[in-house]
Design a protein around this motif. Structure first.
Motif, PDB file in Angstrom:
ATOM      1  N   ALA A  10      19.110  15.336 -22.163  1.00  0.00           N
ATOM      2  CA  ALA A  10      18.372  16.183 -21.223  1.00  0.00           C
ATOM      3  C   ALA A  10      19.178  16.423 -19.946  1.00  0.00           C
ATOM      4  N   ALA A  11      19.773  15.377 -19.414  1.00  0.00           N
ATOM      5  CA  ALA A  11      20.564  15.528 -18.182  1.00  0.00           C
ATOM      6  C   ALA A  11      21.805  16.382 -18.433  1.00  0.00           C
ATOM      7  N   ALA A  12      22.448  16.210 -19.572  1.00  0.00           N
ATOM      8  CA  ALA A  12      23.646  16.996 -19.877  1.00  0.00           C
ATOM      9  C   ALA A  12      23.304  18.469 -20.050  1.00  0.00           C
ATOM     10  N   VAL A  13      22.202  18.768 -20.721  1.00  0.00           N
ATOM     11  CA  VAL A  13      21.803  20.172 -20.905  1.00  0.00           C
ATOM     12  C   VAL A  13      21.433  20.798 -19.562  1.00  0.00           C
ATOM     13  N   ALA A  14      20.655  20.084 -18.758  1.00  0.00           N
ATOM     14  CA  ALA A  14      20.274  20.616 -17.442  1.00  0.00           C
ATOM     15  C   ALA A  14      21.509  20.805 -16.559  1.00  0.00           C
TER      16      ALA A  14
ATOM     17  N   THR B  68      25.460  24.253 -13.954  1.00  0.00           N
ATOM     18  CA  THR B  68      26.871  24.425 -13.643  1.00  0.00           C
ATOM     19  C   THR B  68      27.420  25.765 -14.144  1.00  0.00           C
ATOM     20  N   PHE B  69      27.082  26.128 -15.372  1.00  0.00           N
ATOM     21  CA  PHE B  69      27.733  27.273 -15.984  1.00  0.00           C
ATOM     22  C   PHE B  69      26.918  28.560 -15.995  1.00  0.00           C
ATOM     23  N   PHE B  70      25.585  28.468 -15.968  1.00  0.00           N
ATOM     24  CA  PHE B  70      24.789  29.687 -16.133  1.00  0.00           C
ATOM     25  C   PHE B  70      24.015  30.091 -14.880  1.00  0.00           C
ATOM     26  N   LYS B  71      23.743  29.195 -13.979  1.00  0.00           N
ATOM     27  CA  LYS B  71      22.997  29.514 -12.771  1.00  0.00           C
ATOM     28  C   LYS B  71      23.936  30.156 -11.763  1.00  0.00           C
TER      29      LYS B  71
ATOM     30  N   GLY C  52      24.640  12.674 -17.502  1.00  0.00           N
ATOM     31  CA  GLY C  52      24.199  12.871 -18.879  1.00  0.00           C
ATOM     32  C   GLY C  52      25.230  12.402 -19.890  1.00  0.00           C
ATOM     33  N   VAL C  53      26.476  12.723 -19.649  1.00  0.00           N
ATOM     34  CA  VAL C  53      27.540  12.276 -20.561  1.00  0.00           C
ATOM     35  C   VAL C  53      27.665  10.753 -20.522  1.00  0.00           C
TER      36      VAL C  53
END
Length: 67
Positions: free
Chosen positions: A54-58, A63-66, A15-16
């Motif tokens: 979209a890819a960066a948000v997903a 990475t951080f919340f799941k 995404g980046v």
């Protein structure tokens, strides 16, 4: 590291990278002329920016919340 975190990191990096390419395309001579004449970016630039966001948000979510 779980598989969802690994997929998240990959999505975040992709995404980046897409956002970077979208930014570069928007700053090119052709992108500047198109934006000046039509008032909007080219379709290719928009796909880079939308896909990258979209890819960066997903990726960030995985990475951080799941858990």
């Amino acid at each position: 590291m779980g598989s969802s975190k690994l997929i998240g990191v990959v999505l975040l990096v992709v995404g980046v990278a897409l956002l970077y390419f979208g930014y570069q395309a928007s700053q090119s001579v052709g992108g500047q002329i198109s934006a000046t004449l039509t008032g909007q970016y080219t379709d290719e630039t928009m796909w880079y920016l939308i896909g990258g966001a979209a890819a960066a948000v997903a990726g960030a979510f995985l990475t951080f919340f799941k858990k």
